[in-house]
Design a protein around this motif. Structure first.
Motif, PDB file in Angstrom:
ATOM      1  N   TYR A   5      97.759  -6.948   3.097  1.00  0.00           N
ATOM      2  CA  TYR A   5      98.307  -6.729   4.507  1.00  0.00           C
ATOM      3  C   TYR A   5      97.577  -7.805   5.604  1.00  0.00           C
ATOM      4  CZ  TYR A   5      99.230  -2.125   2.593  1.00  0.00           C
ATOM      5  OH  TYR A   5      99.836  -1.047   1.953  1.00  0.00           O
ATOM      6  N   ILE A   6      98.211  -8.351   6.437  1.00  0.00           N
ATOM      7  CA  ILE A   6      97.864  -9.249   7.636  1.00  0.00           C
ATOM      8  C   ILE A   6      97.197  -8.331   8.844  1.00  0.00           C
ATOM      9  CG2 ILE A   6      98.327 -11.221   8.930  1.00  0.00           C
ATOM     10  CD1 ILE A   6      98.444 -11.536   5.919  1.00  0.00           C
ATOM     11  N   LEU A   7      96.353  -8.682   9.193  1.00  0.00           N
ATOM     12  CA  LEU A   7      95.815  -7.922  10.336  1.00  0.00           C
ATOM     13  C   LEU A   7      95.861  -8.894  11.616  1.00  0.00           C
ATOM     14  CD1 LEU A   7      92.545  -5.962   8.640  1.00  0.00           C
ATOM     15  CD2 LEU A   7      95.007  -5.176   9.120  1.00  0.00           C
ATOM     16  N   GLU A   8      96.890  -9.048  12.050  1.00  0.00           N
ATOM     17  CA  GLU A   8      96.873 -10.118  13.212  1.00  0.00           C
ATOM     18  C   GLU A   8      96.126  -9.775  14.460  1.00  0.00           C
ATOM     19  OE1 GLU A   8     101.290  -9.851  14.031  1.00  0.00           O
ATOM     20  OE2 GLU A   8     101.824 -10.834  12.250  1.00  0.00           O
ATOM     21  N   ASP A   9      95.667 -10.684  14.710  1.00  0.00           N
ATOM     22  CA  ASP A   9      94.694 -10.862  15.917  1.00  0.00           C
ATOM     23  C   ASP A   9      93.211 -10.182  15.749  1.00  0.00           C
ATOM     24  OD1 ASP A   9      96.373 -12.372  17.410  1.00  0.00           O
ATOM     25  OD2 ASP A   9      97.506 -10.631  18.091  1.00  0.00           O
ATOM     26  N   LEU A  10      92.918  -9.907  14.385  1.00  0.00           N
ATOM     27  CA  LEU A  10      91.573  -9.399  14.030  1.00  0.00           C
ATOM     28  C   LEU A  10      90.504 -10.322  14.524  1.00  0.00           C
ATOM     29  CD1 LEU A  10      90.056  -6.983  12.944  1.00  0.00           C
ATOM     30  CD2 LEU A  10      90.257  -7.697  10.876  1.00  0.00           C
ATOM     31  N   ASP A  11      89.665 -10.174  15.174  1.00  0.00           N
ATOM     32  CA  ASP A  11      88.531 -11.279  15.724  1.00  0.00           C
ATOM     33  C   ASP A  11      87.022 -10.548  15.763  1.00  0.00           C
ATOM     34  OD1 ASP A  11      88.795  -9.771  17.894  1.00  0.00           O
ATOM     35  OD2 ASP A  11      89.404 -11.473  18.972  1.00  0.00           O
ATOM     36  N   CYS A  12      86.894  -9.375  15.311  1.00  0.00           N
ATOM     37  CA  CYS A  12      85.583  -8.789  15.463  1.00  0.00           C
ATOM     38  C   CYS A  12      85.379  -8.257  13.759  1.00  0.00           C
ATOM     39  CB  CYS A  12      85.929  -7.322  16.216  1.00  0.00           C
ATOM     40  SG  CYS A  12      84.433  -6.247  16.291  1.00  0.00           S
ATOM     41  N   ALA A  17      84.379  -4.426   9.321  1.00  0.00           N
ATOM     42  CA  ALA A  17      83.649  -3.840   8.404  1.00  0.00           C
ATOM     43  C   ALA A  17      84.117  -2.457   8.283  1.00  0.00           C
ATOM     44  CB  ALA A  17      82.267  -4.032   8.541  1.00  0.00           C
ATOM     45  N   LEU A  18      84.273  -1.787   9.672  1.00  0.00           N
ATOM     46  CA  LEU A  18      84.691  -0.491   9.671  1.00  0.00           C
ATOM     47  C   LEU A  18      86.136   0.050   9.215  1.00  0.00           C
ATOM     48  CD1 LEU A  18      83.374   0.199  13.369  1.00  0.00           C
ATOM     49  CD2 LEU A  18      82.397   1.308  11.371  1.00  0.00           C
ATOM     50  N   ILE A  19      86.895  -1.044   9.315  1.00  0.00           N
ATOM     51  CA  ILE A  19      88.262  -0.841   8.871  1.00  0.00           C
ATOM     52  C   ILE A  19      88.163  -0.997   7.317  1.00  0.00           C
ATOM     53  CG2 ILE A  19      90.726  -1.979   8.479  1.00  0.00           C
ATOM     54  CD1 ILE A  19      90.302  -3.144  11.569  1.00  0.00           C
ATOM     55  N   GLU A  20      87.488  -1.874   6.714  1.00  0.00           N
ATOM     56  CA  GLU A  20      87.262  -1.886   5.301  1.00  0.00           C
ATOM     57  C   GLU A  20      86.829  -0.711   4.641  1.00  0.00           C
ATOM     58  OE1 GLU A  20      85.981  -5.726   3.160  1.00  0.00           O
ATOM     59  OE2 GLU A  20      84.239  -4.392   2.961  1.00  0.00           O
ATOM     60  N   GLU A  21      85.604  -0.145   5.318  1.00  0.00           N
ATOM     61  CA  GLU A  21      85.116   0.979   4.652  1.00  0.00           C
ATOM     62  C   GLU A  21      85.979   2.209   4.921  1.00  0.00           C
ATOM     63  OE1 GLU A  21      81.505   3.878   6.249  1.00  0.00           O
ATOM     64  OE2 GLU A  21      81.304   1.980   7.211  1.00  0.00           O
ATOM     65  N   ASN A  22      86.584   2.578   5.899  1.00  0.00           N
ATOM     66  CA  ASN A  22      87.437   3.671   6.233  1.00  0.00           C
ATOM     67  C   ASN A  22      88.656   3.682   5.145  1.00  0.00           C
ATOM     68  OD1 ASN A  22      86.635   5.695   8.627  1.00  0.00           O
ATOM     69  ND2 ASN A  22      85.805   3.678   8.998  1.00  0.00           N
ATOM     70  N   ILE A  57      96.941   3.000   6.942  1.00  0.00           N
ATOM     71  CA  ILE A  57      96.116   1.944   7.379  1.00  0.00           C
ATOM     72  C   ILE A  57      96.266   1.768   8.815  1.00  0.00           C
ATOM     73  CG2 ILE A  57      95.912  -0.595   7.186  1.00  0.00           C
ATOM     74  CD1 ILE A  57      96.528  -0.237   4.098  1.00  0.00           C
ATOM     75  N   LYS A  58      97.443   1.752   9.454  1.00  0.00           N
ATOM     76  CA  LYS A  58      97.817   1.560  10.725  1.00  0.00           C
ATOM     77  C   LYS A  58      97.059   2.390  11.621  1.00  0.00           C
ATOM     78  CE  LYS A  58     102.399  -0.683  10.464  1.00  0.00           C
ATOM     79  NZ  LYS A  58     103.699  -0.624  11.032  1.00  0.00           N
ATOM     80  N   LYS A  59      96.895   3.653  11.209  1.00  0.00           N
ATOM     81  CA  LYS A  59      96.037   4.723  11.930  1.00  0.00           C
ATOM     82  C   LYS A  59      94.479   4.352  12.097  1.00  0.00           C
ATOM     83  CE  LYS A  59      98.472   8.747  10.744  1.00  0.00           C
ATOM     84  NZ  LYS A  59      98.143  10.265  10.177  1.00  0.00           N
ATOM     85  N   ILE A  60      94.115   3.841  10.960  1.00  0.00           N
ATOM     86  CA  ILE A  60      92.616   3.211  10.801  1.00  0.00           C
ATOM     87  C   ILE A  60      92.491   2.074  11.931  1.00  0.00           C
ATOM     88  CG2 ILE A  60      90.865   2.466   9.324  1.00  0.00           C
ATOM     89  CD1 ILE A  60      91.878   4.191   7.103  1.00  0.00           C
ATOM     90  N   LYS A  63      92.536   2.943  15.429  1.00  0.00           N
ATOM     91  CA  LYS A  63      91.371   3.387  15.823  1.00  0.00           C
ATOM     92  C   LYS A  63      90.173   2.462  16.311  1.00  0.00           C
ATOM     93  CE  LYS A  63      87.891   6.842  14.179  1.00  0.00           C
ATOM     94  NZ  LYS A  63      87.599   7.669  12.983  1.00  0.00           N
ATOM     95  N   PHE A  64      90.169   1.573  15.477  1.00  0.00           N
ATOM     96  CA  PHE A  64      88.977   0.510  15.792  1.00  0.00           C
ATOM     97  C   PHE A  64      89.504  -0.688  16.608  1.00  0.00           C
ATOM     98  CE2 PHE A  64      87.783   2.857  11.867  1.00  0.00           C
ATOM     99  CZ  PHE A  64      86.688   3.373  12.601  1.00  0.00           C
ATOM    100  N   GLU A  65      90.639  -1.299  16.596  1.00  0.00           N
ATOM    101  CA  GLU A  65      91.117  -2.300  17.151  1.00  0.00           C
ATOM    102  C   GLU A  65      92.595  -2.149  17.441  1.00  0.00           C
ATOM    103  OE1 GLU A  65      90.521  -5.326  18.002  1.00  0.00           O
ATOM    104  OE2 GLU A  65      88.593  -6.092  16.892  1.00  0.00           O
ATOM    105  N   PRO A  66      92.758  -1.462  18.872  1.00  0.00           N
ATOM    106  CA  PRO A  66      94.115  -1.192  19.153  1.00  0.00           C
ATOM    107  C   PRO A  66      94.971  -2.135  19.367  1.00  0.00           C
ATOM    108  CG  PRO A  66      92.584  -0.165  20.654  1.00  0.00           C
ATOM    109  CD  PRO A  66      91.788  -1.184  19.599  1.00  0.00           C
TER     110      PRO A  66
END
Length: 73
Positions: A5-12, A17-22, A57-60, A63-66
């Motif tokens: 999956y591509i997480l467009e605009d992820l910069d944190c 790390a929280l996304i990966e863990e959850n 995955i979208k829900k997670i 939650k962390f990166e709206p």
């Protein structure tokens, strides 16, 4: 089965790390890896659990990166 999956605009990095863990805790997921540089999430999942994975995955991610959009590759 491997899903990417591509997480467009992820910069944190912390959020990544929280996304990966959850995502790794989801039922049927055996491995979850987020690469911040390429904004990719790679998931190893049991084939029988793969159908509803994107929705979870979208829900997670939300939650962390709206503002991040999840796109299946």
């Amino acid at each position: 089965m491997r899903k990417t999956y591509i997480l467009e605009d992820l910069d944190c990095a912390h959020c990544a790390a929280l996304i990966e863990e959850n995502v790794g805790k989801l039922e049927g997921v055996t491995q979850s890896r987020v690469t911040l540089l390429t904004q990719k999430l790679v998931v190893e999942v049991e084939e029988v659990k793969a159908s509803g994975l994107l929705k979870e995955i979208k829900k997670i991610v939300k939650k962390f990166e709206p503002d991040v959009e999840v796109v299946e590759k």
